[in-house]
Design a protein around this motif. Structure first.
Motif, PDB file in Angstrom:
ATOM      1  N   ASP A   1       0.859  -1.160   0.077  1.00  0.00           N
ATOM      2  CA  ASP A   1       0.098   0.134   0.072  1.00  0.00           C
ATOM      3  C   ASP A   1       0.776   1.264  -0.132  1.00  0.00           C
ATOM      4  OD1 ASP A   1       0.985  -0.548   2.605  1.00  0.00           O
ATOM      5  OD2 ASP A   1      -0.899   0.324   3.444  1.00  0.00           O
TER       6      ASP A   1
ATOM      7  N   PRO B   1      -8.487   3.420  -4.239  1.00  0.00           N
ATOM      8  CA  PRO B   1      -8.500   2.351  -5.097  1.00  0.00           C
ATOM      9  C   PRO B   1      -9.559   2.362  -6.182  1.00  0.00           C
ATOM     10  CG  PRO B   1      -8.206   1.413  -2.812  1.00  0.00           C
ATOM     11  CD  PRO B   1      -8.759   2.934  -2.906  1.00  0.00           C
TER      12      PRO B   1
ATOM     13  N   VAL C   1      -9.663   0.046  -9.454  1.00  0.00           N
ATOM     14  CA  VAL C   1      -9.826  -1.177  -9.874  1.00  0.00           C
ATOM     15  C   VAL C   1      -8.679  -2.176  -9.220  1.00  0.00           C
ATOM     16  CG1 VAL C   1      -9.572  -2.806 -11.767  1.00  0.00           C
ATOM     17  CG2 VAL C   1     -10.777  -0.648 -12.045  1.00  0.00           C
ATOM     18  N   LEU C   2      -8.857  -3.171  -8.739  1.00  0.00           N
ATOM     19  CA  LEU C   2      -7.790  -4.022  -8.034  1.00  0.00           C
ATOM     20  C   LEU C   2      -6.896  -3.459  -7.095  1.00  0.00           C
ATOM     21  CD1 LEU C   2      -6.581  -5.881 -11.351  1.00  0.00           C
ATOM     22  CD2 LEU C   2      -8.069  -6.611  -9.757  1.00  0.00           C
ATOM     23  N   GLY C   3      -7.453  -2.414  -6.474  1.00  0.00           N
ATOM     24  CA  GLY C   3      -6.888  -1.598  -5.075  1.00  0.00           C
ATOM     25  C   GLY C   3      -5.785  -0.700  -5.852  1.00  0.00           C
ATOM     26  N   ILE C   4      -6.092  -0.201  -7.181  1.00  0.00           N
ATOM     27  CA  ILE C   4      -5.105   0.749  -7.691  1.00  0.00           C
ATOM     28  C   ILE C   4      -5.746   2.142  -7.899  1.00  0.00           C
ATOM     29  CG2 ILE C   4      -3.739   1.106  -9.669  1.00  0.00           C
ATOM     30  CD1 ILE C   4      -3.182  -1.788 -10.124  1.00  0.00           C
TER      31      ILE C   4
END
Length: 318
Positions: A37, A160, A162-165
């Motif tokens: 993170d 986030p 998508v996908l934590g991005i």
């Protein structure tokens, strides 16, 4: 051995190794520095620098000692424009992006015309434009923060997607793909390298060097304006000097990535690595609790060392 030496002199390899070393140093100084993170957060900051550095990269590639010192003021202008257009309204995000990018492009075109038509040296032209914009921002905003980011924009930049991005990283990736395609697969990209490598020969082949260089400054302004939108999305509001901190780093990121300040040689891939390395360096220095002025000294010294190593060639191209 000669082959090994040449590989070790590759700016892309040097930048990649610098990233690994800085990550290791940060982890040693502050356990958790290289956590997933935390890396995403650092990449978010690097994306903002990388977007403005895309325009700087184009100007430098175009040769004739091209440089754009007005990007900081254009970022501030873009942030103020975007903040006032949005005023916290999600529905106004796209008009805000268009207004900031358009204003930045117009400023860049003026820079380009000053450099190519009036023949003002790029350093002088863009430095003068920086002063003009800073003065205009003081008058327009009366020196106080102006405008607010829309909640959706702040979420897109910081949270986030998508996908934590975060969404800004997808925007940066799209810009990277677009830059690679334009520079390596289009006639316009080949023209940039041509005028940067040998403008006289390029003109003899029929290329309109002045027009191309003017467009490059316009694109630099456009990227700076978009960066202003990203900055206000990251911070939530804007002030008249918010972009000043990106001027020197945008140049250093380009040089770290191996783009020659003489023009005609380099890539945006290197600039991406340079932006990441520079943000990591800044984060490590912050971890060491170094003062802002100390970090600026180190940034300036880094630029000088890189110029001595591979930032310039023995003779500037004409």
């Amino acid at each position: 051995m000669d082959r090994l030496i040449q590989i070790l002199k590759d700016p892309l390899l040097i930048a990649a190794l610098a990233i690994l070393v800085l990550l290791g140093a940060g982890e040693l100084l502050s356990p958790g520095f290289a956590r997933g993170d935390q890396i995403v957060r650092l990449l978010t900051v690097a994306a903002i620098l990388g977007i403005v550095a895309a325009g700087q990269n184009l100007v430098v590639l175009g040769g004739r000692e091209g440089i754009d010192l007005s990007v900081g003021a254009v970022i501030s202008l873009g942030a103020v424009i975007a903040g006032n257009v949005m005023s916290g309204n999600d529905a106004a995000i796209l008009p805000a992006v268009a207004a900031a990018a358009g204003a930045g492009f117009l400023v860049g075109i003026v820079n380009g015309l000053g450099v190519t038509v009036v023949r003002i040296p790029p350093l002088v032209m863009t430095l003068g434009m920086m002063g003009v914009l800073q003065g205009a921002l003081v008058v327009l905003s009366r020196g106080v923060p102006s405008g607010n980011a829309a909640p959706a924009l702040m979420a897109f930049v910081n949270q986030p997607f998508v996908l934590g991005i975060p969404g800004i990283l997808f925007v940066w990736a799209a810009i990277a793909v677009l830059m690679a395609f334009v520079l390596r697969r289009t006639a316009f990209g080949w023209s940039i390298y041509a005028i940067g490598s040998n403008e006289r020969a390029a003109v003899l082949t029929g290329l309109a060097a002045g027009r191309i260089r003017t467009i490059l400054y316009g694109l630099s302004g456009l990227f700076a304006g978009v960066t202003g939108v990203c900055v206000i999305g990251y911070t939530g509001n804007s002030f008249i000097s918010v972009g000043d901190q990106y001027v020197l780093p945008s140049v250093i990121a380009v040089v770290i990535g191996g783009t020659s300040l003489a023009g005609g040689s380099g890539s945006y891939t290197g600039t991406i690595l340079g932006a990441i390395a520079l943000v990591l360096l800044q984060s490590v220095l912050t971890t060491l609790q170094m003062e802002f002025w100390s970090r600026q000294v180190i940034f300036g010294a880094t630029l000088l060392v890189l110029m001595l190593l591979y930032g310039r060639q023995a003779r500037l191209r004409v």
